[in-house]
Design a protein around this motif. Structure first.
Motif, mmCIF file in Angstrom:
data_model
loop_
_atom_site.group_PDB
_atom_site.id
_atom_site.type_symbol
_atom_site.label_atom_id
_atom_site.label_comp_id
_atom_site.label_asym_id
_atom_site.label_seq_id
_atom_site.Cartn_x
_atom_site.Cartn_y
_atom_site.Cartn_z
ATOM 1 N N ASN A 84 54.985 42.897 51.050
ATOM 2 C CA ASN A 84 55.963 41.871 50.716
ATOM 3 C C ASN A 84 55.227 40.535 50.555
ATOM 4 N N PRO A 85 54.395 40.416 49.493
ATOM 5 C CA PRO A 85 53.569 39.212 49.338
ATOM 6 C C PRO A 85 54.393 37.955 49.110
ATOM 7 N N LYS A 86 53.883 36.839 49.613
ATOM 8 C CA LYS A 86 54.566 35.561 49.476
ATOM 9 C C LYS A 86 54.489 35.021 48.055
ATOM 10 N N CYS A 87 53.403 35.352 47.365
ATOM 11 C CA CYS A 87 53.196 34.778 46.039
ATOM 12 C C CYS A 87 52.268 35.661 45.221
ATOM 13 N N ILE A 88 52.281 35.405 43.933
ATOM 14 C CA ILE A 88 51.353 36.027 42.985
ATOM 15 C C ILE A 88 50.402 34.929 42.550
ATOM 16 N N ILE A 89 49.107 35.171 42.643
ATOM 17 C CA ILE A 89 48.136 34.181 42.184
ATOM 18 C C ILE A 89 47.264 34.812 41.099
ATOM 19 N N VAL A 90 47.307 34.208 39.925
ATOM 20 C CA VAL A 90 46.442 34.601 38.817
ATOM 21 C C VAL A 90 45.286 33.606 38.810
ATOM 22 N N SER A 91 44.081 34.096 39.074
ATOM 23 C CA SER A 91 42.951 33.178 39.187
ATOM 24 C C SER A 91 41.712 33.799 38.546
ATOM 25 N N CYS A 92 40.642 33.028 38.556
ATOM 26 C CA CYS A 92 39.392 33.469 37.940
ATOM 27 C C CYS A 92 38.675 34.468 38.846
ATOM 28 N N SER A 93 37.877 35.317 38.222
ATOM 29 C CA SER A 93 37.099 36.309 38.973
ATOM 30 C C SER A 93 35.924 35.693 39.719
ATOM 31 N N ASP A 94 35.633 34.449 39.469
ATOM 32 C CA ASP A 94 34.510 33.743 40.084
ATOM 33 C C ASP A 94 34.473 33.992 41.594
ATOM 34 N N LEU A 107 45.971 39.638 54.988
ATOM 35 C CA LEU A 107 46.226 40.852 54.218
ATOM 36 C C LEU A 107 47.709 40.929 53.852
ATOM 37 N N GLY A 108 47.988 41.260 52.617
ATOM 38 C CA GLY A 108 49.364 41.439 52.187
ATOM 39 C C GLY A 108 50.113 40.165 51.867
ATOM 40 N N ASP A 109 49.468 38.998 51.998
ATOM 41 C CA ASP A 109 50.158 37.729 51.750
ATOM 42 C C ASP A 109 50.158 37.342 50.270
ATOM 43 N N ILE A 110 49.091 37.719 49.561
ATOM 44 C CA ILE A 110 48.934 37.306 48.170
ATOM 45 C C ILE A 110 48.777 38.529 47.275
ATOM 46 N N PHE A 111 49.593 38.581 46.223
ATOM 47 C CA PHE A 111 49.431 39.591 45.177
ATOM 48 C C PHE A 111 48.467 38.965 44.170
ATOM 49 N N SER A 112 47.213 39.400 44.225
ATOM 50 C CA SER A 112 46.139 38.702 43.527
ATOM 51 C C SER A 112 45.743 39.400 42.227
ATOM 52 N N ILE A 113 45.678 38.604 41.152
ATOM 53 C CA ILE A 113 45.226 39.095 39.846
ATOM 54 C C ILE A 113 44.095 38.182 39.397
ATOM 55 N N ARG A 114 42.906 38.749 39.185
ATOM 56 C CA ARG A 114 41.744 37.924 38.875
ATOM 57 C C ARG A 114 41.043 38.424 37.611
ATOM 58 N N THR A 115 40.840 37.511 36.689
ATOM 59 C CA THR A 115 40.101 37.810 35.462
ATOM 60 C C THR A 115 39.223 36.607 35.129
ATOM 61 N N ALA A 116 38.191 36.813 34.341
ATOM 62 C CA ALA A 116 37.343 35.697 33.925
ATOM 63 C C ALA A 116 38.185 34.674 33.175
ATOM 64 N N GLY A 117 38.123 33.423 33.634
ATOM 65 C CA GLY A 117 38.898 32.371 32.991
ATOM 66 C C GLY A 117 40.391 32.517 33.185
ATOM 67 N N ASN A 118 40.807 33.294 34.185
ATOM 68 C CA ASN A 118 42.218 33.628 34.424
ATOM 69 C C ASN A 118 42.972 33.914 33.125
ATOM 70 N N VAL A 119 42.293 34.627 32.220
ATOM 71 C CA VAL A 119 42.888 35.021 30.938
ATOM 72 C C VAL A 119 43.829 36.197 31.176
ATOM 73 N N MET A 120 44.983 36.153 30.543
ATOM 74 C CA MET A 120 45.982 37.206 30.745
ATOM 75 C C MET A 120 46.346 37.906 29.449
ATOM 76 N N SER A 121 46.504 39.220 29.538
ATOM 77 C CA SER A 121 46.992 40.032 28.429
ATOM 78 C C SER A 121 48.207 40.812 28.933
ATOM 79 N N ASP A 122 48.627 41.802 28.188
ATOM 80 C CA ASP A 122 49.788 42.600 28.598
ATOM 81 C C ASP A 122 49.584 43.261 29.956
ATOM 82 N N TYR A 123 48.367 43.670 30.258
ATOM 83 C CA TYR A 123 48.107 44.372 31.518
ATOM 84 C C TYR A 123 48.361 43.452 32.716
#
Length: 246
Positions: A84-94, A107-123
């Motif tokens: 039950n994460p508090k937030c979703i964070i889209v950030s850089c893979s750095d 643990l379990g607090d942040i639903f984390s999505i990390r990509t270079a340059g925090n670039v987002m696509s459909d995935y």
């Protein structure tokens, strides 16, 4: 009443650029002592609470008093039953920008999505939709950072995209092309040249706009006030996270 920040909105930034009232050189630095408070006026209370939790956690991190809570075996056992994460964070893979650490979360607090340059696509958007729809996570943060390698690659090779790099099949080149395609980045390149700080902010703004307009799930949830989607910049030289007001 909304607070006015250095970044504000795309239009305000670019008008300030044209008027010469903001930094426009590669060597410009941000003031780590500057505080920008984002006032969330219409977002649900859960999103507001989650945003405050992140702000408080970053303050602890900056002060050297991180609590490192919810990182033990008991927490692991609890999470085996669900998340039950508090937030979703889209950030850089750095490797220098781990969200759980800079926000002092467990643990379990942040639903984390990390990509270079925090670039987002459909995935990446699909992952966010999952957290919003199925985990009922109320807050999405798109967080860039100063000194971003992907942004610097864009600035270093922007002109090459009209030549050999445009034909390149490697995946790094695709990231650079994606960044250059962003309207906000094009405006910065046109008006401010190779200003890394402003390019980072422009990229965050684009990411926030992308998610706020992501049809059908995120756009609908955002406009209904079920979630809030905000932008932030991590100051690599100080550890401060600055939430943008736009």
């Amino acid at each position: 009443m909304k607070s006015f920040s250095f970044y504000s909105t795309t239009g305000i930034i670019l008008s300030m650029l044209l008027c010469g009232t903001v930094v426009s050189s590669q060597n410009s630095t941000f003031n780590p002592d500057r505080k920008v408070e984002m006032i969330v006026e219409t977002s649900p209370s859960k999103a507001t609470e989650s945003l405050q939790i992140l702000k408080d956690g970053n303050k602890r991190f900056l002060s050297g008093v991180s609590t490192h809570e919810r990182q033990d075996q008991e927490r692991i056992k609890d999470l085996s039953k669900g998340q039950n994460p508090k937030c979703i964070i889209v950030s850089c893979s750095d490797s220098r920008v781990p969200p759980e650490i800079v926000f002092d979360q467990g643990l379990g607090d942040i639903f984390s999505i990390r990509t270079a340059g925090n670039v987002m696509s459909d995935y990446e958007e699909g992952s966010i939709e999952y957290a919003v729809e199925h985990l009922h996570t109320p807050l999405v943060v798109v967080m860039g950072h100063l000194g971003c390698g992907a942004i610097q690659a864009l600035l270093d090779h922007a002109e090459d995209l009209d030549g050999d790099l445009e034909k390149s099949a490697d995946h790094v080149s695709k990231i650079i092309r994606k960044l250059k395609s962003e309207e906000e980045e094009q405006e910065v390149l046109k008006t401010a040249g190779k200003n890394s700080n402003l390019a980072v902010v422009a990229n965050v703004m684009n990411g926030v706009k992308q998610l706020r307009e992501s049809d059908p799930i995120l756009e609908e949830a955002y406009h209904k006030g079920e979630i809030n989607i905000v932008g932030a910049v991590y100051h690599i030289e100080s550890g401060e996270v600055e939430f943008l007001d736009f």
